[in-house]
Design a protein around this motif. Structure first.
Motif, PDB file in Angstrom:
ATOM      1  N   ASP A   1       0.835  -1.186   0.000  1.00  0.00           N
ATOM      2  CA  ASP A   1       0.000   0.000   0.000  1.00  0.00           C
ATOM      3  C   ASP A   1       0.875   1.244   0.000  1.00  0.00           C
TER       4      ASP A   1
ATOM      5  N   GLY B   1      -5.065   4.840   1.765  1.00  0.00           N
ATOM      6  CA  GLY B   1      -6.187   4.299   1.007  1.00  0.00           C
ATOM      7  C   GLY B   1      -7.315   5.279   0.746  1.00  0.00           C
TER       8      GLY B   1
ATOM      9  N   LYS C   1      -7.312   1.717  -3.579  1.00  0.00           N
ATOM     10  CA  LYS C   1      -6.711   2.975  -3.148  1.00  0.00           C
ATOM     11  C   LYS C   1      -7.519   4.148  -3.693  1.00  0.00           C
TER      12      LYS C   1
ATOM     13  N   SER D   1      -0.086   4.066  -0.661  1.00  0.00           N
ATOM     14  CA  SER D   1      -0.830   5.247  -0.225  1.00  0.00           C
ATOM     15  C   SER D   1      -0.634   5.459   1.276  1.00  0.00           C
TER      16      SER D   1
END
Lengths: 272, 759
Positions: free
Chosen positions: A43, B664, B728, A45
């Motif tokens: 991830d 996210g 995301k 992000s």
């Protein structure tokens, strides 16, 4: 007479980044990830855990719409010379000599097998140029295939940072040696970010060599460095014609100008 | 107990000796070192001689030349190819990241057949022979039922050989439904056809212009144009001026010398307002207007009725009224018009991202170029002809094919309702969902575009796809559409295949690029061109004979014939014999002139509109509902976020700021003023509601956006590909609704009314 072994002249590799040109596209960042085997996480992000050797920050002048202006500031390792040459903040604190100042080039190294992850250097660096590998890097599927053999992959538990693509310097130096040359021409050693910048905002070269573009640019009227008053003497210079951008790059008092700080700094140095 | 000297010493010494002798601390230290630095686990990339190979990037339509660094057979780095005419050595983050796709987990590794429910993700590997047979059988069956027109195909281009093969297949098979995936090129191309009578693409000679007036074109924000724009921009003359009309301070706006925020959707009105000033002040090129254009002045048509000319149309667009519509100061409009017309080589460009765009708007902006006489001039607007190597060779068709090909298109393009349009992918859900019991589309071949992600209103699109009995995806990656298909025939990655790349959108010289294999295929994939040829070879005689080539490579070599060798070596070819036509022969309209009044424009039967580009603010879904939905949602594009069919690889997501995406969640940009009105502050979680859907977002305050707008990046919120990509942010397309431009049918749904409230 046999050819004499020579020591090449001391170099101070540095960078000049034109903030007026930078469009914030991020090509420098991605070129760096690709060149230097920078790991990524599932991830990305999750920005707390994301690792970058060079990062492009977006700043704005805080003026209300529609007088707003934005500027992008790419920030690699500043490759500080330190208050006394050879003593950047990170090198001084490293208990393992894992980060060192390379006298011939001025490049601050980071040797991961020596690093045991105490993160003193991370705390000492005023530019947040250093990041810590909390986890093992993972390249899923066949992604190991694209790793660059010139740069070793870092393990978890060590610090990593921008090396000015030192492996490219080594290659250029070897090539020059094999061809019996002392000098490395400007275009034979370029960092991945400088090479990738599509608008040529990043110029890289030897700051001491007046044949190199950076020599002239770093002495320009609008050239400056980040947090100059800390006397870290970075070798990464920036240029901008915008006053508000200049002010954002250091903690100026309300009535203080960049000129005042420079004067104070010089006076302090002289009395030292 | 009293601690005396003796006791103290024995404790200290005893402790020291004990600590030294016990293995526990040493073992622990060792364990810590091993835990913290698990060296053998880190990969050691294999070394070897390195070499560089050139090819053309096909991650988007930008057509940039790239140089791939290889160590033995591994591709390790992508750099810009110096000397390539389009990007001249520059490269965008998407191009560099494409290795993460080549070797990444989202590749489809072999042909796959669905075993579970649609979208459930249960697949069975099948052989290529079975896969080809499966498609051929289905197509044969449909043809035997005399329903070949119930097959449709989407592809990214109709100007390259793969698109050509598909269209040829459909022609031989009997379907009119070749649908090119939407882009801003659609409105430009149509406007060019109407005003200049040319079937061509629009080229903007930005490199040689000295005043570039961009009506919201994401020159430096979209990978589609970034490679070329970056090098063009850095080479621009210091005195050259870029003016960006856009409600948000985008990267292009930030680099412009003048950023003029207009109310979104009123760009066409502004163009006519500028034209008004140029005409009123007589700043236009009178030679061009008088001798090479028609429809400028009022005239009489064949029946003797007065036909309003462009000049009369402009009377409704005085600076005062345009100022009110666009929100731009009247004086600013007048200055801008004068500066534009007064520049040496002015150029007005259009091409709104996300949508196909409004034809009226494109016609109005093209008219600005016509007024200053820069059509086909240096630094002007150039008509780029279709590739000269693609032509229909003789083909016999049976009756089924001829009959099927003449059926109306499934998307309604070219029918009475949308007579001028060519491709209307966004109308597919509407047509399918509103059809009766019998599904109007039996087979959908998806060779580009990832429509289940990019068609506005994803839910409606999914519903429509549920009604298509057989969906085949040719995607090399497990994208949203592939995930929802019945059969996947994975294409090679572009670094593993040959493919001709047509002139990039907006580029002002005809250039053909050639992607060529740099690495061997990593998986059991097949070139889509080969797949089409193989399917054709399984069909009836007439179709079989229309595809006489052994394979795609053979077809490509024959197509390029004597040019092939040099193209393969150079990876691009610029048409040297090309010079933009002189005004004498430039226009192929009925009047053989540039038509301000486009006489060949066919209006839908019930339209009250005149053919002149009478621009009005573009329609926004949810317009009537300003109380419930007080804000305006606009997606934006960013060069750090892949905006369309292909999702962001991890490297690109890594570059995105934490004020755009974080943990996210995607951030929407709003002006601090808007935040105050809606009781929101930086970082708040909020619910964004539009006329069609809602999404959970976070709030980022940005002064550089017009109050009243909510902006979100397009390209996030993927649900497929791999764990490294999906989950995301939110999909901006799903928050939009398609709006078919009443005059042309093209999708102009660039935004939606919205509300934003704290979650």
């Amino acid at each position: 007479m046999a050819k004499k072994a020579q020591h090449t002249a001391t170099k101070r590799y540095g960078m000049v980044i034109d903030l007026d040109k930078c469009t914030g596209c991020g090509a420098c960042m991605v070129a760096c990830y690709s060149e230097n085997n920078v790991p990524f996480r599932e991830d990305e992000s999750d920005k707390m855990l994301s690792l970058n050797w060079i990062q492009v920050f977006k700043v704005d002048n805080q003026k209300p719409f529609p007088d707003t202006e934005v500027c992008y500031i790419p920030k690699p390792c500043m490759q500080c010379d330190g208050d006394h040459v050879g003593h950047p903040p990170c090198v001084s604190v490293c208990p393992a000599v894992a980060t060192d100042y390379d006298q011939p080039t001025g490049i601050v190294s980071q040797i991961s097998p020596r690093c045991f992850g105490c993160r003193y250097c991370m705390a000492a660096c005023p530019y947040h140029a250093r990041q810590f590998n909390w986890w093992d890097p993972v390249w899923p599927a066949e992604m190991k295939q694209y790793l660059n053999p010139d740069v070793s992959v870092r393990m978890r538990g060590v610090i990593e940072k921008c090396s000015f693509c030192y492996h490219r310097y080594q290659k250029a130096r070897n090539k020059a040696y094999m061809e019996g040359r002392d000098e490395i021409p400007e275009d034979e050693y370029q960092t991945a970010c400088a090479e990738a910048c599509p608008v040529n905002a990043i110029t890289f070269g030897d700051l001491l060599n007046d044949e190199h573009e950076v020599h002239k640019l770093s002495k320009g009227k609008n050239a400056f460095r980040l947090l100059e008053r800390l006397n870290t003497n970075p070798k990464v210079y920036y240029t901008t014609t915008k006053d508000w951008v200049r002010r954002i790059t250091d903690n100026y008092l309300e009535n203080e100008t960049p000129g005042d700080v420079e004067k104070a700094r010089k006076a302090q140095k002289a009395s030292h | 107990m009293k601690i005396d000297r003796r006791c103290f010493l024995s404790l200290v010494i005893g402790g020291a000796v004990g600590t030294t002798l016990t293995p526990v601390p040493w073992k622990l230290t060792d364990d810590i070192a091993i835990w913290s630095q698990n060296w053998p686990w880190t990969p050691v990339p294999e070394d070897g001689p390195s070499k560089y190979e050139n090819t053309v990037c096909a991650m988007c339509q930008g057509g940039c030349g790239i140089t791939v660094r290889k160590i033995k057979q591994r591709a390790v780095k992508i750099e810009g190819m110096s000397g390539h005419p389009v990007n001249k050595g520059s490269v965008c983050p998407m191009g560099i990241s494409s290795l993460q796709y080549l070797y990444g987990p989202s590749r489809v590794k072999s042909p796959m057949k669905r075993t579970g429910k649609r979208g459930e993700g249960k697949w069975e590997k099948i052989s290529w022979d079975d896969a080809i047979a499966e498609v051929s059988d289905k197509l044969k069956e449909l043809r035997n039922q005399e329903e070949p027109h119930k097959v449709a195909c989407t592809a990214d281009s109709d100007r390259n050989t793969v698109g050509y093969l598909f269209d040829r297949f459909l022609a031989a098979y009997g379907s009119p439904n070749f649908i090119r995936t939407p882009s801003s090129e659609d409105a430009n191309e149509l406007a060019l056809y109407l005003a200049q009578g040319r079937n061509a693409t629009v080229g903007w000679d930005i490199e040689n212009a000295d005043f570039i007036l961009s009506f919201g074109v994401p020159l430096m924000d979209s990978p589609d144009s970034a490679g070329r724009m970056f090098s063009a921009y850095s080479a621009l003359d210091e005195k050259a001026e870029l003016v960006q009309i856009e409600p948000r301070l985008s990267d292009t706006a930030a680099q412009s010398k003048r950023w003029i925020p207009a109310k979104p959707g009123t760009e066409g009105v502004l163009a006519l307002g500028l034209a008004h000033v140029i005409v009123k002040d007589k700043l236009y090129d009178s030679d061009f207007v008088k001798n090479y254009s028609s429809g400028f002045e009022d005239s009489e048509d064949e029946d003797g009725n007065t036909r309003k000319g462009f000049k009369s149309l402009l009377e409704d667009y005085s600076p005062a009224s345009v100022a009110e519509t666009t929100g731009i100061d009247k004086a600013k409009i007048i200055t801008l018009a004068r500066d534009f017309a007064g520049a040496g080589r002015p150029l007005a460009i259009c091409g709104r991202p996300i949508v196909q765009g409004s034809v009226d708007e494109a016609l109005a902006i093209h008219a600005l170029n016509a007024l200053v006489g820069n059509i086909n001039k240096k630094g002007g607007m150039v008509a780029i002809p279709e590739p000269d190597y693609l032509g229909w060779s003789e083909m016999q068709r049976d009756e089924t094919a001829s009959k099927g090909r003449q059926q109306p298109r499934i998307d309604g393009a070219g029918t009475d309702r949308f007579p001028n349009a060519r491709h209307l992918l966004h109308r597919l859900p509407e047509e399918i969902n509103s059809a009766g019991d019998k599904a109007p589309l039996q087979v959908l071949l998806v060779a580009g575009g990832n429509p289940l992600y990019t068609i506005p209103d994803t839910e409606a699109a999914k519903k429509a796809f549920d009604r298509i009995p057989f969906i085949v995806s040719f995607s090399p990656f497990m994208d949203e559409t592939a995930e929802y298909a019945d059969l996947i025939l994975p294409n090679h990655h572009f670094l593993e295949r040959y493919e001709d790349i047509p002139t990039p959108r907006g580029y002002a010289k005809p250039v053909t690029g050639l992607a060529r294999p740099v690495v061997d295929p990593q998986h059991d994939t097949m070139h889509t061109g080969d797949a089409v040829i193989s399917i054709a070879k399984n069909m009836d005689e007439f179709i079989r004979e229309a595809f006489p080539w052994d394979d795609y490579r053979d077809f490509l070599e024959q197509t390029f014939s004597d040019r092939w060798k040099s193209l393969e070596k150079e990876v691009y070819s610029v048409r040297k014999d090309f010079t933009p036509a002189d005004w004498e022969d430039a226009f192929d309209t009925p009047s053989k002139k540039y038509e301000f009044y486009p006489t060949s424009r066919q209006m839908p039967p019930d339209s009250e509109r005149d053919r002149l580009p009478a621009c009005r603010p573009l329609e926004i879904p949810g317009d009537g509902d300003s109380k419930e939905l007080p804000l305006l949602f606009v997606p934006y594009v960013s060069v750090r976020i892949a905006e369309g069919a292909i999702a962001n690889p991890p490297f690109m997501t890594k570059t995105v700021d934490d004020t755009v995406i974080k943990e996210g969640e995607v951030f929407v940009e709003i002006n601090p003023e808007t935040a105050k009105e809606n009781d929101l502050s930086e970082g708040d979680s909020a619910v964004l509601k539009t006329s069609s859907a809602e999404a959970r977002v976070r709030v980022h305050l940005f002064e550089g956006i017009m109050p009243g707008l909510v902006a979100m990046p397009a390209g996030l919120g993927h649900t497929a590909f791999s764990d490294y990509i999906s989950g995301k942010g939110e999909n901006a397309y799903s928050l939009l609704e398609a709006v078919s431009d009443p005059a042309s049918g093209l999708n102009t749904g660039w935004g939606s009314r919205a509300s934003l409230s704290r979650a």
